[in-house]
Design a protein around this motif. Sequence first.
Motif, short mmCIF file in Angstrom:
data_model
loop_
_atom_site.label_atom_id
_atom_site.label_comp_id
_atom_site.label_asym_id
_atom_site.label_seq_id
_atom_site.Cartn_x
_atom_site.Cartn_y
_atom_site.Cartn_z
N SER A 193 0.83 -1.21 0.00
CA SER A 193 0.00 0.00 0.00
C SER A 193 0.86 1.26 0.00
CB SER A 193 -0.96 0.00 1.19
OG SER A 193 -0.25 -0.04 2.41
N GLU A 194 1.97 1.23 0.73
CA GLU A 194 2.90 2.36 0.71
C GLU A 194 3.58 2.48 -0.64
OE1 GLU A 194 5.26 3.43 4.52
OE2 GLU A 194 5.08 1.24 4.51
N LEU A 195 3.90 1.33 -1.22
CA LEU A 195 4.58 1.33 -2.52
C LEU A 195 3.76 2.06 -3.58
CD1 LEU A 195 7.03 0.08 -4.18
CD2 LEU A 195 5.44 -1.78 -4.75
N ILE A 196 2.45 1.83 -3.58
CA ILE A 196 1.62 2.42 -4.64
C ILE A 196 1.10 3.81 -4.29
CG2 ILE A 196 0.95 0.19 -5.58
CD1 ILE A 196 -1.71 0.44 -4.09
N SER A 197 1.17 4.20 -3.00
CA SER A 197 0.60 5.49 -2.61
C SER A 197 1.66 6.59 -2.44
CB SER A 197 -0.18 5.35 -1.30
OG SER A 197 0.66 4.94 -0.24
N THR A 198 2.92 6.21 -2.35
CA THR A 198 3.99 7.19 -2.20
C THR A 198 4.21 7.91 -3.52
OG1 THR A 198 5.06 5.83 -0.51
CG2 THR A 198 6.41 7.51 -1.56
N HIS A 199 4.37 9.23 -3.46
CA HIS A 199 4.51 10.03 -4.68
C HIS A 199 5.98 10.29 -5.02
CE1 HIS A 199 0.22 10.81 -4.99
NE2 HIS A 199 0.21 11.16 -3.71
N PHE A 200 6.30 10.15 -6.29
CA PHE A 200 7.62 10.57 -6.76
C PHE A 200 7.73 12.08 -6.68
CE2 PHE A 200 6.90 6.71 -9.55
CZ PHE A 200 7.86 5.92 -8.93
N HIS A 201 8.95 12.57 -6.49
CA HIS A 201 9.16 14.02 -6.52
C HIS A 201 10.62 14.31 -6.81
CE1 HIS A 201 11.04 13.88 -2.48
NE2 HIS A 201 10.10 12.99 -2.20
N GLU A 202 10.86 15.24 -7.71
CA GLU A 202 12.19 15.71 -8.06
C GLU A 202 13.14 14.55 -8.32
OE1 GLU A 202 13.04 18.26 -4.77
OE2 GLU A 202 11.70 19.84 -5.47
N ALA A 203 14.22 14.43 -7.53
CA ALA A 203 15.23 13.39 -7.77
C ALA A 203 14.80 12.02 -7.29
CB ALA A 203 16.55 13.78 -7.09
N MET A 204 13.76 11.97 -6.44
CA MET A 204 13.30 10.68 -5.92
C MET A 204 12.38 10.04 -6.95
SD MET A 204 10.99 8.53 -4.46
CE MET A 204 9.60 9.39 -3.72
N ASN A 205 12.90 9.03 -7.65
CA ASN A 205 12.13 8.41 -8.72
C ASN A 205 12.16 6.89 -8.67
OD1 ASN A 205 14.73 7.86 -9.61
ND2 ASN A 205 14.65 9.29 -11.34
N ALA A 206 12.51 6.34 -7.49
CA ALA A 206 12.51 4.89 -7.30
C ALA A 206 12.02 4.59 -5.88
CB ALA A 206 13.90 4.32 -7.50
N ILE A 207 11.01 3.72 -5.79
CA ILE A 207 10.45 3.35 -4.49
C ILE A 207 10.63 1.85 -4.30
CG2 ILE A 207 8.38 3.39 -3.02
CD1 ILE A 207 7.33 5.64 -4.88
N CYS A 208 11.15 1.47 -3.14
CA CYS A 208 11.49 0.08 -2.87
C CYS A 208 10.67 -0.47 -1.71
CB CYS A 208 12.98 -0.02 -2.53
SG CYS A 208 13.51 -1.64 -1.92
N TRP A 209 9.89 -1.51 -1.97
CA TRP A 209 9.30 -2.29 -0.89
C TRP A 209 10.36 -3.31 -0.51
CZ3 TRP A 209 4.58 -6.12 -1.53
CH2 TRP A 209 4.30 -6.69 -0.28
N HIS A 210 11.07 -3.01 0.55
CA HIS A 210 12.23 -3.81 0.96
C HIS A 210 11.77 -5.09 1.62
CE1 HIS A 210 15.83 -4.92 3.33
NE2 HIS A 210 16.47 -4.40 2.31
N ARG A 211 12.21 -6.25 1.10
CA ARG A 211 11.74 -7.54 1.60
C ARG A 211 12.88 -8.55 1.67
NH1 ARG A 211 6.67 -8.99 -2.25
NH2 ARG A 211 8.33 -9.19 -3.79
N ASN A 212 12.82 -9.41 2.67
CA ASN A 212 13.69 -10.58 2.74
C ASN A 212 12.79 -11.80 2.56
OD1 ASN A 212 16.27 -9.29 3.34
ND2 ASN A 212 15.33 -8.72 5.29
N LEU A 213 12.65 -12.25 1.34
CA LEU A 213 11.69 -13.31 1.03
C LEU A 213 12.20 -14.67 1.50
CD1 LEU A 213 10.54 -12.33 -2.58
CD2 LEU A 213 9.53 -11.69 -0.38
N ILE A 214 11.27 -15.50 1.94
CA ILE A 214 11.59 -16.89 2.27
C ILE A 214 11.02 -17.78 1.17
CG2 ILE A 214 11.67 -16.46 4.75
CD1 ILE A 214 8.85 -17.65 4.94
#
Length: 232
Positions: free
Chosen positions: A18-39
């Motif tokens: 939900s954060e991944l899709i709702s966070t807005h890009f702005h200026e130099a910030m153009n990559a959003i990471c849902w950080h995960r350690n998958l099993i």
Amino acid sequence: MSNTFSDNSQIEVVSSFSELISTHFHEAMNAICWHRNLIGDFKEIVSKLQPEDNFAEIFPEDLLALQLSEEGSIARETILNDMQLLSDFGASPSLNLLTYYDRDEELDFISTDVYSYHVDRSPIGTDTFLCTYHGAASDIIANDQVEQKILIPEIREKLRKLHDGPEEEFEAFLKEYFFDLHYQPKPNAEPVNLGVGNLWRLAVDHPDQQALPCVHRAPVENDGECRLLLIC
């Protein structure tokens, strides 16, 4: 959490879809990471889905047909859940298994394949989603650390000769053949590897975008190892 991600002004790190899709890009910030350690055992899935050629698209029914161990089943559930989340969001996820992408070897002075740093372009408001489950992961690079290839004088001069048409049509020619989407790293540029298991959202070049498009590239694959990645 990787300091490479959290300390980088290009990247916003989030902890949910939900954060991944709702966070807005702005200026130099153009990559959003849902950080995960998958099993789970993603390698087992890859071993049972070897592509006949260098590339294959894998569908949910292909995954569901596999006889897997408990660890393999956990990995499968993760992939299916990611595909469902993205589909519910309105995206069109594609699960790809590949040994390599086709190379662009037509011109010796400029490459326009996915191994070249490039941005994605769309006529409508959209983003690129990407997750590598197994194998080598993609790289991104900050926009101020690259130069558009069509602005490098020796490349631009060769493209003019290739165009061999009216000057007023040259810029349209560069766009038509996607030369304008590709970038060359500057000296001392520091790419960031996206890592395995993280789900990324990258900014795309489109009219409504409030940030610069994210410059990225496919990795050179590890010898004898397939990549399994979700992209849309």
